[in-house]
Design an enzyme around this catalytic site. Structure first.
Site, PDB file in Angstrom:
ATOM      1  N   ASN A  94       0.530  -1.270  -0.316  1.00 29.05           N
ATOM      2  CA  ASN A  94      -0.279  -0.183  -0.128  1.00 29.05           C
ATOM      3  C   ASN A  94       0.820   0.950  -0.285  1.00 29.05           C
ATOM      4  OD1 ASN A  94      -2.201   2.004   0.464  1.00 29.05           O
ATOM      5  ND2 ASN A  94      -3.112   0.464   2.007  1.00 29.05           N
ATOM      6  N   ALA A  95       0.687   1.777  -1.220  1.00 31.35           N
ATOM      7  CA  ALA A  95       2.123   2.612  -0.774  1.00 31.35           C
ATOM      8  C   ALA A  95       1.182   4.223  -0.647  1.00 31.35           C
ATOM      9  CB  ALA A  95       1.586   3.568  -3.521  1.00 31.35           C
ATOM     10  N   LYS A 106       0.237   4.061   2.824  1.00 28.27           N
ATOM     11  CA  LYS A 106       0.759   3.983   4.110  1.00 28.27           C
ATOM     12  C   LYS A 106       2.336   4.337   3.996  1.00 28.27           C
ATOM     13  CE  LYS A 106      -1.597  -0.083   5.669  1.00 28.27           C
ATOM     14  NZ  LYS A 106      -1.549  -1.504   5.314  1.00 28.27           N
ATOM     15  N   ASP A 141       0.196  -3.184  10.296  1.00 23.52           N
ATOM     16  CA  ASP A 141      -1.282  -3.962   9.914  1.00 23.52           C
ATOM     17  C   ASP A 141      -2.504  -2.769  10.899  1.00 23.52           C
ATOM     18  OD1 ASP A 141      -3.581  -5.244   8.712  1.00 23.52           O
ATOM     19  OD2 ASP A 141      -3.875  -6.386  10.919  1.00 23.52           O
ATOM     20  N   TYR A 172     -11.619   3.622   4.071  1.00 24.56           N
ATOM     21  CA  TYR A 172     -12.413   4.650   4.717  1.00 24.56           C
ATOM     22  C   TYR A 172     -12.603   5.876   4.795  1.00 24.56           C
ATOM     23  CZ  TYR A 172     -13.353  -0.462   5.832  1.00 24.56           C
ATOM     24  OH  TYR A 172     -13.627  -2.089   5.613  1.00 24.56           O
ATOM     25  N   LYS A 215      -3.919  14.589   7.473  1.00 21.31           N
ATOM     26  CA  LYS A 215      -3.578  13.039   7.554  1.00 21.31           C
ATOM     27  C   LYS A 215      -2.347  12.524   7.848  1.00 21.31           C
ATOM     28  CE  LYS A 215      -4.637   8.334   6.079  1.00 21.31           C
ATOM     29  NZ  LYS A 215      -5.572   7.553   5.157  1.00 21.31           N
ATOM     30  N   HIS A 230      -4.064   7.600  12.723  1.00 23.99           N
ATOM     31  CA  HIS A 230      -3.589   5.919  13.777  1.00 23.99           C
ATOM     32  C   HIS A 230      -2.137   5.872  13.090  1.00 23.99           C
ATOM     33  CE1 HIS A 230      -5.690   5.149   9.637  1.00 23.99           C
ATOM     34  NE2 HIS A 230      -5.946   4.288  10.451  1.00 23.99           N
ATOM     35  N   ARG A 231      -1.534   5.608  11.891  1.00 23.93           N
ATOM     36  CA  ARG A 231      -0.610   5.693  11.512  1.00 23.93           C
ATOM     37  C   ARG A 231       0.864   6.469  12.153  1.00 23.93           C
ATOM     38  NH1 ARG A 231      -2.567   5.219   7.025  1.00 23.93           N
ATOM     39  NH2 ARG A 231      -3.261   2.626   7.449  1.00 23.93           N
TER      40      ARG A 231
END
Ligand code: ITT
Length: 207
Positions: free
Chosen positions: A9-10, A12, A66, A143, A164, A169-170
């Site tokens: 997933n780029a 991320k 994850d 989402y 973001k 959260h990341r």
């Protein structure tokens, strides 16, 4: 610190590159990734990092991530199963919450880094919010068009990638990981089988 993110997933990668400024990050290029069959985000993140260590000869750190979304009205679902919950995930969620007053939800992220000498670091982060009533915004992924963080009126997809990268959260898990890298004792968890007792997690602040 050089590290390989064991993910396809780029989005991320882009978030983590900003959140871990001292780290030189790249995506693992693999044809397949391990199945996500762990009983926690931590187990899945660790499995991804171990997988990366197994297929990459590199002396770099291996980073496994994850994440998922937990909806209160769905008793915490889809949670761990967020990525495979439904091909029509956003429509499905909006349908399930039609008429629901309680739309509270949160994103969760667990990050595990395995060092070249078997060290392990962990960071977790959450972002509290609610599920909106319709899709809004174009940035982010997953989402984000229906997730409204607490204290905001716009969705993450409207707030945008720059927002973001500091607040997700990341990003929070990454800050916790960086703190762990600076201060925590490190333990090895490369032996096969189930992961060992989880190391003391550094937890990203929630809002
Ligand atoms: P990798 O397993 O290759 O890292 P993935 O996209 O499949 O990439 P996960 O298995 O961690 O990632 O699944 C997480 C799912 O949870 C993801 O597909 C989204 O549906 C949702 N999710 C996680 N973080 C998110 C975020 O920041 N924004 C929107 N949705 C997110």
């Amino acid at each position: 610190m050089r590290a390989v993110l064991c993910s396809s997933n780029a989005h991320k990668l882009a978030e983590l590159q900003v959140a871990l400024p001292g780290w030189e990050l790249e995506l693992l290029h693999a044809d397949e990734y391990p199945e996500e069959i762990g009983e926690s985000y931590y187990e899945n993140a660790l499995a991804k990092a171990r997988f990366g260590r197994g297929v990459s000869p590199s002396a770099a750190w291996m980073l496994g991530e994850d994440s998922g979304i937990e909806v209160v009205a769905l008793r915490g679902g889809p949670g761990l199963h967020s990525s495979r919950w439904s091909v029509r995930w956003i429509d499905e969620l909006l349908e399930r919450l039609e008429g629901a007053e309680d739309r509270r939800a949160r994103y969760v992220c667990d990050l595990v880094a395995l060092g070249p000498e078997c060290q392990e670091l962990r960071g977790t982060g959450t972002l509290e919010g609610a599920i909106g009533k319709e899709r809004r915004g174009r940035e982010g992924f997953g989402y984000d068009p229906i997730f409204v963080p607490i204290g905001e009126s716009r969705t993450v997809a409207e707030l945008g990638d720059a927002w973001k990268r500091s607040n997700s959260h990341r990003a929070r898990a990454a800050r916790a990981l960086a703190e762990a890298a600076a201060s925590e004792p490190r333990t090895c968890s490369l032996r096969p089988g189930r992961p060992p007792r989880s190391p003391r997690a550094s937890t990203g602040e929630t809002s």
